[in-house]
Design an enzyme around this catalytic site. Structure first.
Site, mmCIF file in Angstrom:
data_model
loop_
_atom_site.group_PDB
_atom_site.id
_atom_site.type_symbol
_atom_site.label_atom_id
_atom_site.label_comp_id
_atom_site.label_asym_id
_atom_site.label_seq_id
_atom_site.Cartn_x
_atom_site.Cartn_y
_atom_site.Cartn_z
ATOM 1 N N CYS A 89 128.240 -39.544 21.153
ATOM 2 C CA CYS A 89 128.953 -38.312 20.804
ATOM 3 C C CYS A 89 128.077 -37.066 20.910
ATOM 4 C CB CYS A 89 129.524 -38.417 19.394
ATOM 5 S SG CYS A 89 130.734 -39.742 19.210
ATOM 6 N N GLN A 149 132.655 -48.145 14.797
ATOM 7 C CA GLN A 149 132.403 -46.946 14.002
ATOM 8 C C GLN A 149 133.380 -46.813 12.833
ATOM 9 O OE1 GLN A 149 131.763 -43.274 16.096
ATOM 10 N NE2 GLN A 149 130.639 -44.259 17.746
ATOM 11 N N SER A 236 138.427 -38.268 13.565
ATOM 12 C CA SER A 236 138.484 -37.303 14.661
ATOM 13 C C SER A 236 139.574 -37.687 15.648
ATOM 14 C CB SER A 236 137.133 -37.230 15.372
ATOM 15 O OG SER A 236 136.748 -38.513 15.835
ATOM 16 N N HIS A 337 137.891 -34.188 19.350
ATOM 17 C CA HIS A 337 136.535 -34.668 19.642
ATOM 18 C C HIS A 337 136.486 -35.237 21.057
ATOM 19 C CE1 HIS A 337 132.701 -36.502 19.360
ATOM 20 N NE2 HIS A 337 132.980 -37.539 18.601
ATOM 21 N N CYS A 367 126.624 -37.145 14.433
ATOM 22 C CA CYS A 367 126.398 -38.581 14.360
ATOM 23 C C CYS A 367 126.754 -39.192 15.711
ATOM 24 C CB CYS A 367 127.217 -39.216 13.238
ATOM 25 S SG CYS A 367 129.004 -39.027 13.409
ATOM 26 N N GLY A 369 127.068 -43.020 18.195
ATOM 27 C CA GLY A 369 127.125 -44.466 18.280
ATOM 28 C C GLY A 369 125.738 -45.065 18.428
#
Length: 382
Positions: A89, A149, A236, A337, A367, A369
């Site tokens: 991300c 996640q 998101s 996102h 943050c 992955g």
């Protein structure tokens, strides 16, 4: 080291899944922001040494070095290179860091950083559809955890003791803030309109759900655990979008007659527990502030990516930051996102907000992955 600045920052509106931008190829959508970036700066592409472009799902439409094909789609000279970065991300935030490092070190003078993701055409998880990226040794090390996640977000909520009501209240606030910002035209200057094939135009973020409330969110089923607290409404949004930033030395900006928006003060990247996965922004924030010698209380605005509501809430709890300064214009829960483009989208929102409100320092953190995180500190140029 040479002082490095961002002189221009633009983004598309963030399109919702199967929304207004879903018919655009990622290279063509990237070309829109690349050309608008230079048009607004009043410079030609021949001054650009490199284009560093974030993209997460590098398959299908987004395969084969989308950064290079974005340059070609923009009609820029073939001599201008482009490369593609994947730090999950945080890909386009890392693209900015790499761009700054090239300019700051003297290896390059002008670099464009940014990123793209058209998740409507390249769905989340496409890159993992035909294989197992983690490998047996990684899986053995972490007891065969699925590296999901959503499950990590559930663990964070449990560890910090966040109730579903708290998460949903934060999510409703994200929509409220985003709607207020949109109504106040806070995004208008930073967004480049995108003209789509059917003759329409996309010039406003599509994900904002006005009137979102805790009561309405209460009707949504948990997405990852039967008795969980994470659901579509406090996560998101799957989105489409792109953004670009023009990076150069202060001296180059002066020579070109350009007025920088912000100077780059410091960047940091860190690893964290890959099972909790989404807590990296906490140590990354401490690291970047220490590097810059700036106190948390001096920062006027924070962009903490809202991958899931527990992420910014845990970050606020651990850092002690003023919640009013965190995602003041809403975040990914409301605004979306678009994975590889999100870092540049957040930085674009941040620097425009800083300039509009005279805020000296802004901090962005994402943050990512695998349990990594980027943090970047910028300073307004008066």
């Amino acid at each position: 080291m040479r002082e490095t600045v961002i002189v221009e920052a633009v983004r598309t509106a963030v399109g919702k899944r199967n929304g207004g931008l879903s018919g655009m190829h990622a290279a063509d959508l990237s070309a829109v922001v690349l050309n608008e970036l230079l048009e607004r700066a009043g410079v030609g592409p021949e001054i650009v040494d490199d284009v560093i472009w974030g993209c997460v799902s590098q398959v299908g439409d987004q395969s084969s070095n989308i950064g290079r094909y974005a340059v070609l789609a923009a009609g820029w000279p073939e001599t201008i290179p482009g490369t593609t970065v994947n730090r999950a991300c945080g890909s386009s935030q890392q693209a900015l860091d790499f761009a700054v490092q090239g300019v700051m070190s003297g290896q390059q003078d002008v670099v464009v950083a940014g990123g793209v993701e058209v998740m409507s055409r390249v769905p989340l998880g496409s890159a993992r559809a035909t294989g197992m990226p983690y490998g047996p040794k990684v899986l053995a090390r972490y007891d065969d955890f699925s590296f999901n996640q959503g499950l990590s977000a559930e663990m964070i909520a449990k560890k910090w003791g966040f109730s579903r009501t708290q998460l949903d209240d934060y999510s409703a606030q994200s929509h409220e803030r985003a709607a207020a910002a949109q109504d106040a035209n806070a995004f208008t200057e930073q967004i480049v309109p995108v003209f789509v094939e059917d003759g329409g135009i996309v010039n406003a973020d599509e994900g904002i759900r006005r009137g979102t409330s805790v009561e309405k969110l209460a009707g949504l089923k948990p997405a990852f655990a039967e008795d969980g607290v994470i659901h579509a409404g406090n996560s998101s949004q799957i989105s489409d979008g792109a953004a670009a930033l023009l990076v150069m030395t202060s001296e180059m900006a002066l020579n070109l007659g350009l007025t920088p928006i912000v100077r780059y003060r410091a960047g940091a990247v860190t690893g964290a527990d890959p099972v909790l996965m989404l807590t990296g922004p906490i140590p990354a924030t401490e690291k970047v502030l220490t590097k810059a010698g700036v106190a948390l209380s001096e920062v006027g605005a924070f962009e903490v990516n809202e991958a899931f509501a527990p992420v910014p809430l845990a970050w606020i709890a651990e850092t002690g930051a003023d919640p009013r300064r965190v995602n003041p214009l809403g975040g990914a829960i409301a605004l979306g996102h678009p994975l590889g483009g999100s870092g540049a989208v957040l930085m674009t929102r941040l620097v425009h907000h800083m300039r509009d409100n005279g805020l000296r320092y802004g901090l962005q953190t994402m943050c990512e992955g695998g349990g990594t995180a980027n943090a970047t500190l910028v300073e307004l140029v008066n």
